[in-house]
Write an enzyme that holds these catalytic residues in place. Structure first.
Site, PDB file in Angstrom:
ATOM      1  N   LEU A  56       3.702   2.665   2.532  1.00 13.80           N
ATOM      2  CA  LEU A  56       3.478   1.291   2.121  1.00 13.80           C
ATOM      3  C   LEU A  56       4.573   0.898   0.943  1.00 13.80           C
ATOM      4  O   LEU A  56       4.918   1.804   0.231  1.00 13.80           O
ATOM      5  CB  LEU A  56       2.340   1.129   1.468  1.00 13.80           C
ATOM      6  CG  LEU A  56       0.832   1.518   2.543  1.00 13.80           C
ATOM      7  CD1 LEU A  56      -0.496   1.806   1.535  1.00 13.80           C
ATOM      8  CD2 LEU A  56       0.782   0.164   3.115  1.00 13.80           C
ATOM      9  N   ASP A  57       4.984  -0.573   1.002  1.00 17.82           N
ATOM     10  CA  ASP A  57       6.083  -0.668  -0.067  1.00 17.82           C
ATOM     11  C   ASP A  57       5.405  -1.071  -1.244  1.00 17.82           C
ATOM     12  O   ASP A  57       4.129  -0.813  -1.389  1.00 17.82           O
ATOM     13  CB  ASP A  57       6.954  -1.729   0.484  1.00 17.82           C
ATOM     14  CG  ASP A  57       6.117  -3.146   0.718  1.00 17.82           C
ATOM     15  OD1 ASP A  57       5.102  -3.300   0.139  1.00 17.82           O
ATOM     16  OD2 ASP A  57       6.708  -3.823   1.469  1.00 17.82           O
ATOM     17  N   VAL A  58       6.262  -1.088  -2.295  1.00 19.97           N
ATOM     18  CA  VAL A  58       5.578  -1.388  -3.638  1.00 19.97           C
ATOM     19  C   VAL A  58       4.508  -2.262  -3.807  1.00 19.97           C
ATOM     20  O   VAL A  58       3.591  -2.059  -4.560  1.00 19.97           O
ATOM     21  CB  VAL A  58       6.673  -1.522  -4.700  1.00 19.97           C
ATOM     22  CG1 VAL A  58       6.135  -1.720  -6.133  1.00 19.97           C
ATOM     23  CG2 VAL A  58       7.700  -0.250  -4.727  1.00 19.97           C
TER      24      VAL A  58
ATOM     25  N   ARG B 232       4.293 -10.378   5.563  1.00 16.46           N
ATOM     26  CA  ARG B 232       4.763 -11.487   4.742  1.00 16.46           C
ATOM     27  C   ARG B 232       5.462 -12.381   5.450  1.00 16.46           C
ATOM     28  O   ARG B 232       5.341 -13.737   5.092  1.00 16.46           O
ATOM     29  CB  ARG B 232       5.752 -10.905   3.394  1.00 16.46           C
ATOM     30  CG  ARG B 232       4.819  -9.804   2.752  1.00 16.46           C
ATOM     31  CD  ARG B 232       5.368  -9.534   1.448  1.00 16.46           C
ATOM     32  NE  ARG B 232       4.709  -8.514   0.560  1.00 16.46           N
ATOM     33  CZ  ARG B 232       5.242  -7.049   0.769  1.00 16.46           C
ATOM     34  NH1 ARG B 232       6.186  -6.572   1.417  1.00 16.46           N
ATOM     35  NH2 ARG B 232       4.463  -6.167   0.165  1.00 16.46           N
TER      36      ARG B 232
ATOM     37  N   GLN C 278       5.541  -4.071   5.753  1.00 13.57           N
ATOM     38  CA  GLN C 278       4.745  -5.013   5.184  1.00 13.57           C
ATOM     39  C   GLN C 278       5.515  -6.196   4.856  1.00 13.57           C
ATOM     40  O   GLN C 278       4.943  -7.503   4.830  1.00 13.57           O
ATOM     41  CB  GLN C 278       4.438  -4.261   3.770  1.00 13.57           C
ATOM     42  CG  GLN C 278       3.376  -3.281   3.755  1.00 13.57           C
ATOM     43  CD  GLN C 278       3.932  -1.840   4.545  1.00 13.57           C
ATOM     44  OE1 GLN C 278       4.836  -1.277   3.735  1.00 13.57           O
ATOM     45  NE2 GLN C 278       3.460  -1.355   5.711  1.00 13.57           N
TER      46      GLN C 278
END
Length: 318
Positions: free
Chosen positions: A93-95, A232, A228
């Protein structure tokens, strides 16, 4: 016993704003602290000849055999028993994203590879905001433009979502490399196993609107091979299709294959006992999924996770 049981898969809840590597490191640090605080084996004993007063008195001294602990086994000399854990990370999962984050300890790292080869669906809730666009498609990016959104309705949004799902269903069948007229295709469809079993572009298997209240909305997205940032961008493109603009306000993973948000341990439960329980509770459904998708039986890595192999999960100092 605690160390021997620490091998397998479990999920934690990654908060937004924290890199996945920091989450993994925090779990490792907590486990090492608890493992090293647990009672260890007793120090080895060694026979030494020590001076002692002779029975006759008069200041005479004789050597007497005695058992004394080996100083090299003293915690202050030896240092911590465990210095490193083999903890692997599943789908990252990215930040900015949050949600279910799967980790593997010891031979659980083999299971991470097996689950990756299953190409299981992941589920996200994705928040959006109509009326503006940014350079990175998120609500925290640099503003590029503002647009009107009063003309957007839920019905229009759902029509766009239906088009997206229909287009991706065709891609799903194409990358599955299955002849839909065969008995094999029918049996896979019944079991819900039609999915790419190799590399493919991101595929949306299902998408629906959870709630809609202009300018905000929330989607539930089922997908494969996504990032992710791809989700977006998808929100951004939905805004363009509706002759407006949109930014993503939240990406939260609520399911990663067999692991759900209910399985994900919050930060307050990143401890030895909770992780051992999570590994045990998830073991059966991981094994079931591997057998259903990959046809594993007794050769499944899960059958190797007994006390003899679990010790390799830990790097214990001699």
């Amino acid at each position: 016993m605690a160390a021997a049981e620490l091998a397998g898969l479990f999920a934690v809840y990654k908060p937004a704003g924290v890199a996945w590597g920091r989450v993994r490191d925090a779990v490792e640090t907590r486990l090492l602290r608890e493992l090293n605080a647990a009672p260890g084996r007793s120090p080895r004993q060694r026979v030494r000849f020590l001076p002692a007063p002779a029975p006759g008195g008069g200041g005479a001294v004789e050597l007497v055999a005695a058992r004394v602990p080996v100083l090299a086994d003293h915690p202050l000399v030896r240092g911590p028993r465990f210095r490193k854990l083999k903890i692997g990370a599943g789908h990252r999962l990215d930040v900015k994203a949050s949600g279910v984050f799967v980790l593997g300890i010891g031979h659980g790292n083999k299971l991470l590879t097996e689950l990756y080869n299953c190409h299981l669906t992941k589920v996200y809730t994705v928040g959006g905001l109509f009326g503006k666009a940014t350079d990175d498609f998120s609500d925290t990016g640099n503003l590029v433009e503002k647009t009107t959104f009063d003309h957007i309705t839920r019905e229009k949004l759902e029509r766009i979502l239906a088009v997206i799902q229909g287009t991706n269903q065709k891609a799903l069948l194409m990358y599955s490399n299955i002849d839909m007229k065969t008995q094999e295709a029918y049996e896979l469809a019944v079991k819900g196993l039609i999915r790419p079993m190799g590399k493919s572009p991101p595929i949306i298997t299902a998408v629906r609107c959870l709630w809609f209240a202009l300018p905000e909305f929330q989607l539930e997205i089922h997908c494969l091979h996504e990032t992710q940032q791809y989700l977006r961008k998808m929100v951004h493109e939905i805004g363009l299709e509706l002759k407006s603009s949109a930014v993503c306000t939240q990406v939260r993973r609520i399911r990663d294959g067999v692991f759900t948000a209910d399985d994900a341990l919050p930060r307050t439960r990143w401890n030895l006992q909770s992780i051992q329980e999570a590994i045990w509770n998830c073991q059966l459904k991981v094994e079931t999924e591997l057998e259903k998708t990959l046809g594993h039986g007794e050769n499944s890595p899960l059958h190797q996770l007994d006390g003899d192999t679990a010790e390799h999960a830990l790097q214990e100092c001699p």
